[in-house]
Design a protein around this motif. Structure first.
Motif, mmCIF file in Angstrom:
data_model
loop_
_atom_site.group_PDB
_atom_site.id
_atom_site.type_symbol
_atom_site.label_atom_id
_atom_site.label_comp_id
_atom_site.label_asym_id
_atom_site.label_seq_id
_atom_site.Cartn_x
_atom_site.Cartn_y
_atom_site.Cartn_z
ATOM 1 N N LYS A 158 0.820 -1.213 0.000
ATOM 2 C CA LYS A 158 0.000 0.000 0.000
ATOM 3 C C LYS A 158 0.858 1.270 0.000
ATOM 4 C CE LYS A 158 -4.347 0.995 2.279
ATOM 5 N NZ LYS A 158 -5.287 0.483 3.278
ATOM 6 N N GLY A 159 2.074 1.163 0.567
ATOM 7 C CA GLY A 159 2.971 2.323 0.558
ATOM 8 C C GLY A 159 3.264 2.758 -0.868
ATOM 9 N N LYS A 160 3.581 1.778 -1.699
ATOM 10 C CA LYS A 160 3.853 2.101 -3.111
ATOM 11 C C LYS A 160 2.590 2.645 -3.780
ATOM 12 C CE LYS A 160 6.164 -1.997 -3.796
ATOM 13 N NZ LYS A 160 6.643 -3.078 -4.655
ATOM 14 N N THR A 166 0.531 11.011 -3.691
ATOM 15 C CA THR A 166 1.518 11.961 -3.157
ATOM 16 C C THR A 166 2.913 11.348 -3.225
ATOM 17 O OG1 THR A 166 2.122 13.389 -1.297
ATOM 18 C CG2 THR A 166 1.373 11.186 -0.725
ATOM 19 N N ASN A 167 3.903 12.202 -3.421
ATOM 20 C CA ASN A 167 5.273 11.678 -3.343
ATOM 21 C C ASN A 167 5.950 12.159 -2.058
ATOM 22 O OD1 ASN A 167 5.739 14.304 -3.899
ATOM 23 N ND2 ASN A 167 6.575 13.988 -5.957
ATOM 24 N N ASN A 168 5.121 12.602 -1.106
ATOM 25 C CA ASN A 168 5.633 13.026 0.201
ATOM 26 C C ASN A 168 4.986 12.153 1.277
ATOM 27 O OD1 ASN A 168 6.467 14.309 2.493
ATOM 28 N ND2 ASN A 168 5.924 16.379 1.826
ATOM 29 N N LEU A 169 5.516 10.918 1.389
ATOM 30 C CA LEU A 169 4.877 9.934 2.270
ATOM 31 C C LEU A 169 5.834 9.463 3.368
ATOM 32 C CD1 LEU A 169 2.379 8.128 2.811
ATOM 33 C CD2 LEU A 169 3.427 6.405 1.327
ATOM 34 N N LEU A 170 5.307 9.467 4.593
ATOM 35 C CA LEU A 170 6.026 8.910 5.744
ATOM 36 C C LEU A 170 5.319 7.629 6.159
ATOM 37 C CD1 LEU A 170 7.892 9.131 8.349
ATOM 38 C CD2 LEU A 170 5.947 10.318 9.400
ATOM 39 N N LYS A 180 15.500 -5.287 6.467
ATOM 40 C CA LYS A 180 16.369 -4.388 5.708
ATOM 41 C C LYS A 180 15.911 -4.279 4.252
ATOM 42 C CE LYS A 180 21.055 -3.184 5.815
ATOM 43 N NZ LYS A 180 22.220 -3.048 6.424
ATOM 44 N N GLU A 181 15.473 -5.431 3.705
ATOM 45 C CA GLU A 181 15.030 -5.442 2.291
ATOM 46 C C GLU A 181 13.817 -4.530 2.116
ATOM 47 O OE1 GLU A 181 15.094 -8.872 3.889
ATOM 48 O OE2 GLU A 181 17.194 -8.370 3.626
ATOM 49 N N ALA A 182 12.887 -4.651 3.065
ATOM 50 C CA ALA A 182 11.672 -3.825 2.967
ATOM 51 C C ALA A 182 12.043 -2.349 3.057
ATOM 52 C CB ALA A 182 10.692 -4.194 4.072
ATOM 53 N N LEU A 183 12.933 -2.020 3.999
ATOM 54 C CA LEU A 183 13.337 -0.609 4.171
ATOM 55 C C LEU A 183 14.017 -0.104 2.903
ATOM 56 C CD1 LEU A 183 14.676 -0.694 7.844
ATOM 57 C CD2 LEU A 183 12.443 0.070 7.032
ATOM 58 N N ASN A 184 14.873 -0.960 2.312
ATOM 59 C CA ASN A 184 15.566 -0.553 1.077
ATOM 60 C C ASN A 184 14.567 -0.295 -0.046
ATOM 61 O OD1 ASN A 184 18.036 -0.652 2.266
ATOM 62 N ND2 ASN A 184 18.536 -2.721 1.539
ATOM 63 N N THR A 185 13.587 -1.202 -0.171
ATOM 64 C CA THR A 185 12.591 -1.055 -1.245
ATOM 65 C C THR A 185 11.807 0.242 -1.067
ATOM 66 O OG1 THR A 185 12.353 -3.437 -1.285
ATOM 67 C CG2 THR A 185 10.633 -2.179 -2.395
ATOM 68 N N TYR A 189 11.723 3.948 -3.271
ATOM 69 C CA TYR A 189 10.525 4.615 -3.810
ATOM 70 C C TYR A 189 10.372 6.042 -3.287
ATOM 71 C CZ TYR A 189 8.490 0.700 -6.291
ATOM 72 O OH TYR A 189 8.242 -0.297 -7.206
ATOM 73 N N GLY A 190 11.352 6.474 -2.501
ATOM 74 C CA GLY A 190 11.303 7.852 -1.999
ATOM 75 C C GLY A 190 10.407 7.993 -0.782
ATOM 76 N N ILE A 191 10.114 6.860 -0.108
ATOM 77 C CA ILE A 191 9.235 6.902 1.071
ATOM 78 C C ILE A 191 10.098 6.994 2.332
ATOM 79 C CG2 ILE A 191 7.524 5.584 2.404
ATOM 80 C CD1 ILE A 191 6.649 4.313 -0.279
#
Ligand SMILES: Cc1cc2nc3c(=O)[nH]c(=O)nc-3n(C[C@H](O)[C@H](O)[C@H](O)COP(=O)(O)OP(=O)(O)OC[C@H]3O[C@@H](n4cnc5c(N)ncnc54)[C@H](O)[C@@H]3O)c2cc1C
Length: 299
Positions: A158-160, A166-170, A180-185, A189-191
């Motif tokens: 859902k984050g993607k 919006t491209n300003n997502l926290l 780590k893989e999830a954080l990298n992905t 995506y700029g999240i």
């Protein structure tokens, strides 16, 4: 005791549209509702042709006006508490106030959310925090948003998705550790991601202004989304011995026929998952057709 062709439990989009089609088929219908429709917290509903932006209360009022034009349909604000099959294969439906008999039952009772344990989160729900970007993403386009999500797989999916609006997502995991893989992905995506526990949401009258974390850090956000669990808050299907699958869903065909003769299901309660007004309404329509066809063929 008054007897009906169908008792419909739930006047959300599913139950209302089913009642409309049943009424138009001259079926004697009793529609019950106890005002717990999932979207009652929000001001606007989107994505239903000709009704884009309508308030849920107006949608229900207009729908009831349509449905109650048909003289064989009745509506009562009562909570159904118990359903039992009688020896003659009809059903006894008990509510908090009375008892009725019916040939068929349509369970259209919707689902309810379970939220992450964050103080006062519900006061923001439907005002500036939502669950579905297709329903409420457009109104929050290009804003600094938060997605509160504790489940890594949901965060990735859902984050993607939310980046369409919006491209300003926290992403705030509320203290849950992601791989780590999830954080990298997500970072690719700029999240932005915070895995700190949330202390509280800050805002006024349901309008989110910032997320405050346990460390005291505060990040400003204009709104966003929350990942909730969904539950079915009654056991009518179990009372009626309907077959359930391993996920706790009521097993039914695509027209809502359950494993029990005369028992049908429509709307979000069927799969215990969120959908939309137009999808729930369509399921109600299909279930009504199935009820009329089955009654015709069993004659
Ligand atoms: C914040 C928010 C915003 C949303 N925005 C949109 C949007 O913009 N567009 C969109 O299409 N969808 C939106 N939705 C989703 C939409 O609300 C649901 O998809 C829709 O309501 C599902 O319809 P339903 O008939 O299955 O269930 P519901 O609408 O939940 O109706 C079920 C009804 O059953 C009744 N009931 C339950 N148990 C009993 C009982 N024992 N006795 C009597 N009555 C009972 C309840 O009171 C309730 O009225 C939103 C939801 C939320 C929470």
């Amino acid at each position: 005791m008054e007897k009906f062709n169908c008792v419909v439990i739930g006047a959300g989009a599913a139950g209302l549209n089913a009642s409309l089609v049943l009424g138009r088929s001259h079926k004697k219908v009793m529609l019950f509702d106890n005002q717990q429709n999932r979207n009652r917290v929000t001001q606007e509903s989107h994505g239903f042709l000709t009704r884009d932006g309508i308030a849920p209360a107006s949608f229900k009022k207009l729908s009831l006006e349509d449905v109650l034009k048909y003289p064989t349909v009745q509506y009562e604000e009562q909570t159904v508490t118990c359903i039992t099959r009688q020896d003659d294969d009809t059903f006894k439906v008990e509510t908090t106030e009375s008892t009725f008999l019916t040939e068929t039952i349509l369970i259209a009772t919707g689902v309810q959310e379970e939220f992450p344990a964050i103080t006062n989160i519900y006061s923001y729900y439907g005002k500036s925090l939502f669950s579905c970007p297709f329903c409420d993403g457009y109104e929050n386009s290009h804003q600094p948003l938060v997605f509160i999500v504790e489940d890594e797989a949901h965060a990735l999916m859902k984050g993607k998705l939310i980046q369409n609006w919006t491209n300003n997502l926290l992403i705030a995991t509320n203290g849950h550790e992601f791989s780590k893989e999830a954080l990298n992905t997500l970072t690719a995506y700029g999240i932005e991601i915070s895995m700190e526990p949330i202390k509280q949401l800050i805002g006024e009258d349901g309008q989110l202004q910032a997320i405050q974390f346990l460390s005291g850090q505060q990040i400003e956000r204009a709104g966003g989304f929350v990942d909730t669990k969904f539950i079915r808050k009654n056991d009518f299907a179990e009372q009626l011995k309907c077959e359930m699958n391993e996920l706790g869903e009521i097993v039914a065909d695509e027209s809502g026929r359950t494993s029990q003769k005369g028992v049908y299901v429509a709307g979000e309660t069927a799969k215990i998952e969120p959908s939309s007004l137009i999808m729930a309404a369509a399921e109600g329509y299909k279930a009504a057709i199935a009820i009329v066809l089955d009654q015709t063929n069993n004659r």
